[in-house]
Motif scaffolding. Structure first.
Motif, PDB file in Angstrom:
ATOM      1  N   LEU A  88       0.754  -1.329   0.048  1.00 14.92           N
ATOM      2  CA  LEU A  88      -0.152   0.020   0.112  1.00 14.92           C
ATOM      3  C   LEU A  88       0.862   1.178  -0.134  1.00 14.92           C
ATOM      4  CD1 LEU A  88      -2.569  -1.078   2.403  1.00 14.92           C
ATOM      5  CD2 LEU A  88      -3.087  -1.025   0.095  1.00 14.92           C
ATOM      6  N   LEU A  89       1.993   1.201   0.704  1.00 10.27           N
ATOM      7  CA  LEU A  89       3.002   2.397   0.835  1.00 10.27           C
ATOM      8  C   LEU A  89       3.681   2.384  -0.536  1.00 10.27           C
ATOM      9  CD1 LEU A  89       3.879   2.102   4.525  1.00 10.27           C
ATOM     10  CD2 LEU A  89       2.243   4.041   3.363  1.00 10.27           C
ATOM     11  N   ASP A  90       3.889   1.250  -1.415  1.00 10.88           N
ATOM     12  CA  ASP A  90       4.539   1.107  -2.461  1.00 10.88           C
ATOM     13  C   ASP A  90       6.247   1.459  -2.365  1.00 10.88           C
ATOM     14  OD1 ASP A  90       4.861   0.674  -5.306  1.00 10.88           O
ATOM     15  OD2 ASP A  90       5.080   2.627  -5.745  1.00 10.88           O
ATOM     16  N   ASP A  91       6.384   0.641  -1.052  1.00 13.02           N
ATOM     17  CA  ASP A  91       7.639   0.423  -0.608  1.00 13.02           C
ATOM     18  C   ASP A  91       8.412  -0.722  -1.104  1.00 13.02           C
ATOM     19  OD1 ASP A  91      10.158   0.507   0.908  1.00 13.02           O
ATOM     20  OD2 ASP A  91       9.203   0.406   2.812  1.00 13.02           O
ATOM     21  N   ARG A  92       8.832  -0.535  -2.439  1.00 14.34           N
ATOM     22  CA  ARG A  92       9.567  -1.577  -3.085  1.00 14.34           C
ATOM     23  C   ARG A  92      10.734  -2.279  -2.456  1.00 14.34           C
ATOM     24  NH1 ARG A  92       7.612  -1.320  -9.073  1.00 14.34           N
ATOM     25  NH2 ARG A  92       5.928  -0.005  -8.864  1.00 14.34           N
ATOM     26  N   PHE A  93      11.747  -1.419  -1.944  1.00 10.92           N
ATOM     27  CA  PHE A  93      12.776  -1.930  -1.217  1.00 10.92           C
ATOM     28  C   PHE A  93      12.557  -3.001  -0.267  1.00 10.92           C
ATOM     29  CE2 PHE A  93      16.180  -1.640   1.925  1.00 10.92           C
ATOM     30  CZ  PHE A  93      17.397  -1.917   1.304  1.00 10.92           C
ATOM     31  N   GLN A 134      12.172  -8.451   1.945  1.00  6.83           N
ATOM     32  CA  GLN A 134      11.242  -9.374   2.524  1.00  6.83           C
ATOM     33  C   GLN A 134      11.452 -10.839   1.609  1.00  6.83           C
ATOM     34  OE1 GLN A 134      10.152  -9.836   5.432  1.00  6.83           O
ATOM     35  NE2 GLN A 134      10.524  -7.945   6.032  1.00  6.83           N
ATOM     36  N   LEU A 135      11.001 -10.400   0.112  1.00  7.60           N
ATOM     37  CA  LEU A 135      11.162 -11.618  -0.669  1.00  7.60           C
ATOM     38  C   LEU A 135      12.506 -12.285  -0.699  1.00  7.60           C
ATOM     39  CD1 LEU A 135       9.689 -10.122  -3.891  1.00  7.60           C
ATOM     40  CD2 LEU A 135       8.309 -11.162  -1.828  1.00  7.60           C
ATOM     41  N   GLU A 136      13.451 -11.570  -0.655  1.00  9.61           N
ATOM     42  CA  GLU A 136      15.072 -12.349  -0.447  1.00  9.61           C
ATOM     43  C   GLU A 136      14.918 -13.223   0.785  1.00  9.61           C
ATOM     44  OE1 GLU A 136      17.251 -12.657  -2.935  1.00  9.61           O
ATOM     45  OE2 GLU A 136      15.550 -11.768  -3.977  1.00  9.61           O
ATOM     46  N   ARG A 137      14.584 -12.486   1.861  1.00 13.24           N
ATOM     47  CA  ARG A 137      14.646 -13.188   2.964  1.00 13.24           C
ATOM     48  C   ARG A 137      14.046 -14.531   3.408  1.00 13.24           C
ATOM     49  NH1 ARG A 137      14.210  -8.715   7.735  1.00 13.24           N
ATOM     50  NH2 ARG A 137      15.668  -7.509   7.097  1.00 13.24           N
ATOM     51  N   THR A 138      12.782 -14.445   2.606  1.00  6.59           N
ATOM     52  CA  THR A 138      12.044 -15.596   2.416  1.00  6.59           C
ATOM     53  C   THR A 138      12.627 -16.852   1.465  1.00  6.59           C
ATOM     54  OG1 THR A 138       9.929 -14.085   2.679  1.00  6.59           O
ATOM     55  CG2 THR A 138       9.515 -16.569   1.639  1.00  6.59           C
ATOM     56  N   LEU A 158       6.780 -13.709  -7.045  1.00  2.03           N
ATOM     57  CA  LEU A 158       6.078 -12.615  -7.573  1.00  2.03           C
ATOM     58  C   LEU A 158       5.021 -11.765  -6.703  1.00  2.03           C
ATOM     59  CD1 LEU A 158       5.235 -14.128 -11.293  1.00  2.03           C
ATOM     60  CD2 LEU A 158       7.350 -12.807 -10.464  1.00  2.03           C
ATOM     61  N   VAL A 159       5.262 -10.532  -6.691  1.00  4.53           N
ATOM     62  CA  VAL A 159       4.165  -9.813  -6.012  1.00  4.53           C
ATOM     63  C   VAL A 159       3.508  -8.992  -7.148  1.00  4.53           C
ATOM     64  CG1 VAL A 159       3.644  -8.047  -4.150  1.00  4.53           C
ATOM     65  CG2 VAL A 159       5.596  -9.799  -3.924  1.00  4.53           C
ATOM     66  N   THR A 160       2.058  -8.889  -7.254  1.00  3.27           N
ATOM     67  CA  THR A 160       1.540  -8.398  -8.301  1.00  3.27           C
ATOM     68  C   THR A 160       0.599  -7.360  -7.648  1.00  3.27           C
ATOM     69  OG1 THR A 160      -0.430  -9.880  -8.677  1.00  3.27           O
ATOM     70  CG2 THR A 160       1.738 -10.299  -9.858  1.00  3.27           C
ATOM     71  N   TYR A 161      -0.029  -6.407  -8.431  1.00  4.05           N
ATOM     72  CA  TYR A 161      -0.954  -5.477  -7.955  1.00  4.05           C
ATOM     73  C   TYR A 161      -2.281  -6.346  -8.240  1.00  4.05           C
ATOM     74  CZ  TYR A 161       2.189  -1.441  -8.006  1.00  4.05           C
ATOM     75  OH  TYR A 161       3.171  -0.544  -7.473  1.00  4.05           O
ATOM     76  N   SER A 186       6.964  -6.673  -7.521  1.00  4.25           N
ATOM     77  CA  SER A 186       8.357  -7.074  -7.250  1.00  4.25           C
ATOM     78  C   SER A 186       8.417  -8.324  -7.729  1.00  4.25           C
ATOM     79  CB  SER A 186       8.572  -6.635  -5.522  1.00  4.25           C
ATOM     80  OG  SER A 186       9.941  -6.963  -5.412  1.00  4.25           O
ATOM     81  N   SER A 187       9.656  -8.873  -7.755  1.00  5.61           N
ATOM     82  CA  SER A 187       9.828 -10.422  -7.990  1.00  5.61           C
ATOM     83  C   SER A 187      11.372 -10.706  -7.579  1.00  5.61           C
ATOM     84  CB  SER A 187       9.660 -10.711  -9.456  1.00  5.61           C
ATOM     85  OG  SER A 187      10.706 -10.430 -10.271  1.00  5.61           O
ATOM     86  N   THR A 188      11.578 -11.852  -7.451  1.00  9.64           N
ATOM     87  CA  THR A 188      12.995 -12.232  -7.108  1.00  9.64           C
ATOM     88  C   THR A 188      13.742 -12.840  -8.394  1.00  9.64           C
ATOM     89  OG1 THR A 188      11.986 -14.595  -6.809  1.00  9.64           O
ATOM     90  CG2 THR A 188      12.244 -13.102  -4.982  1.00  9.64           C
ATOM     91  N   PHE A 189      13.091 -12.554  -9.543  1.00  8.34           N
ATOM     92  CA  PHE A 189      14.074 -12.868 -10.782  1.00  8.34           C
ATOM     93  C   PHE A 189      15.042 -11.796 -11.311  1.00  8.34           C
ATOM     94  CE2 PHE A 189      10.137 -15.522 -11.638  1.00  8.34           C
ATOM     95  CZ  PHE A 189      10.479 -16.380 -11.947  1.00  8.34           C
ATOM     96  N   ALA A 190      16.352 -12.133 -10.946  1.00  5.87           N
ATOM     97  CA  ALA A 190      17.275 -11.162 -11.009  1.00  5.87           C
ATOM     98  C   ALA A 190      17.395 -10.703 -12.604  1.00  5.87           C
ATOM     99  CB  ALA A 190      18.399 -11.596 -10.600  1.00  5.87           C
TER     100      ALA A 190
END
Length: 184
Positions: free
Chosen positions: A61-66, A71-75, A86-89, A96-100
């Motif tokens: 909701l805050l659009d805090d992509r960092f 959190q994705l990397e920690r998971t 993948l996180v989608t709207y 965001s995604s974990t695909f580099a």
């Protein structure tokens, strides 16, 4: 001649029965083991998605992509079976995604956001089981978590090999006993 023929028949009957029962029980065991492992993988994926969704809902909701990316990397680090997240709207756009190196071609099109059943995709890493999880019932967005079946398949293969060795030992024991008692 008749006694030798009786010994052979007795061996075939006993060893055949042992092998048939062993094969049937082994097949049932392996099918049940695989189904149990896959259900555990699905459950694990839903639990990971639920926990991650609760953590990142406000960040979306805050659009805090960092923070989301962190959190994705920690998971991913804590869960070796997770191959991607993948996180989608709500409208399906990627947040965001974990695909580099970018998303694999066609991955987004493989899924409808209303279909919450796990899907299986082929990849260079083997079968990937994808869990779709709506964050706040899909109002905030969606998580797509890809889980590898590699460890589950490897365990089933190991147990199948071990079962084959036990079955071979039983067949040899049955052959020995059948031969010994047929001669009496």
């Amino acid at each position: 001649m008749e006694k030798q023929s009786l010994t052979v028949r007795f061996n075939i009957l006993l060893v055949g029965s042992v092998l048939l029962c062993g094969l049937l029980l082994g097949a049932f065991f392996l099918v049940t083991l695989r189904a149990t492992l896959i259900e555990g993988l699905n459950r694990s994926g839903r639990e990971i998605a639920s926990a991650l969704g609760a953590v990142i809902a406000s960040d979306i909701l805050l659009d805090d992509r960092f923070t989301i990316s962190d959190q994705l990397e920690r998971t991913m680090e804590k869960n070796p079976e997770v191959r991607y997240i993948l996180v989608t709207y709500p409208d399906g756009r990627i947040l965001s995604s974990t695909f580099a190196d970018g998303l694999p071609e066609g991955l987004l099109a493989l899924r409808e956001k209303d279909d919450l059943e796990p899907h299986i995709y082929s990849s260079t890493d083997g079968p990937i089981r994808e869990i779709l999880y709506p964050i706040d019932d899909g109002i905030t967005g969606y998580l797509r978590i890809g889980l590898t079946e590699r460890e589950a398949r490897a365990l089933v293969e190991r147990r199948g090999f071990e079962l084959s060795l036990v079955l071979l030992a039983l067949a040899l024991l049955a052959t020995f006993l059948a031969t010994r008692y047929a001669k009496l």
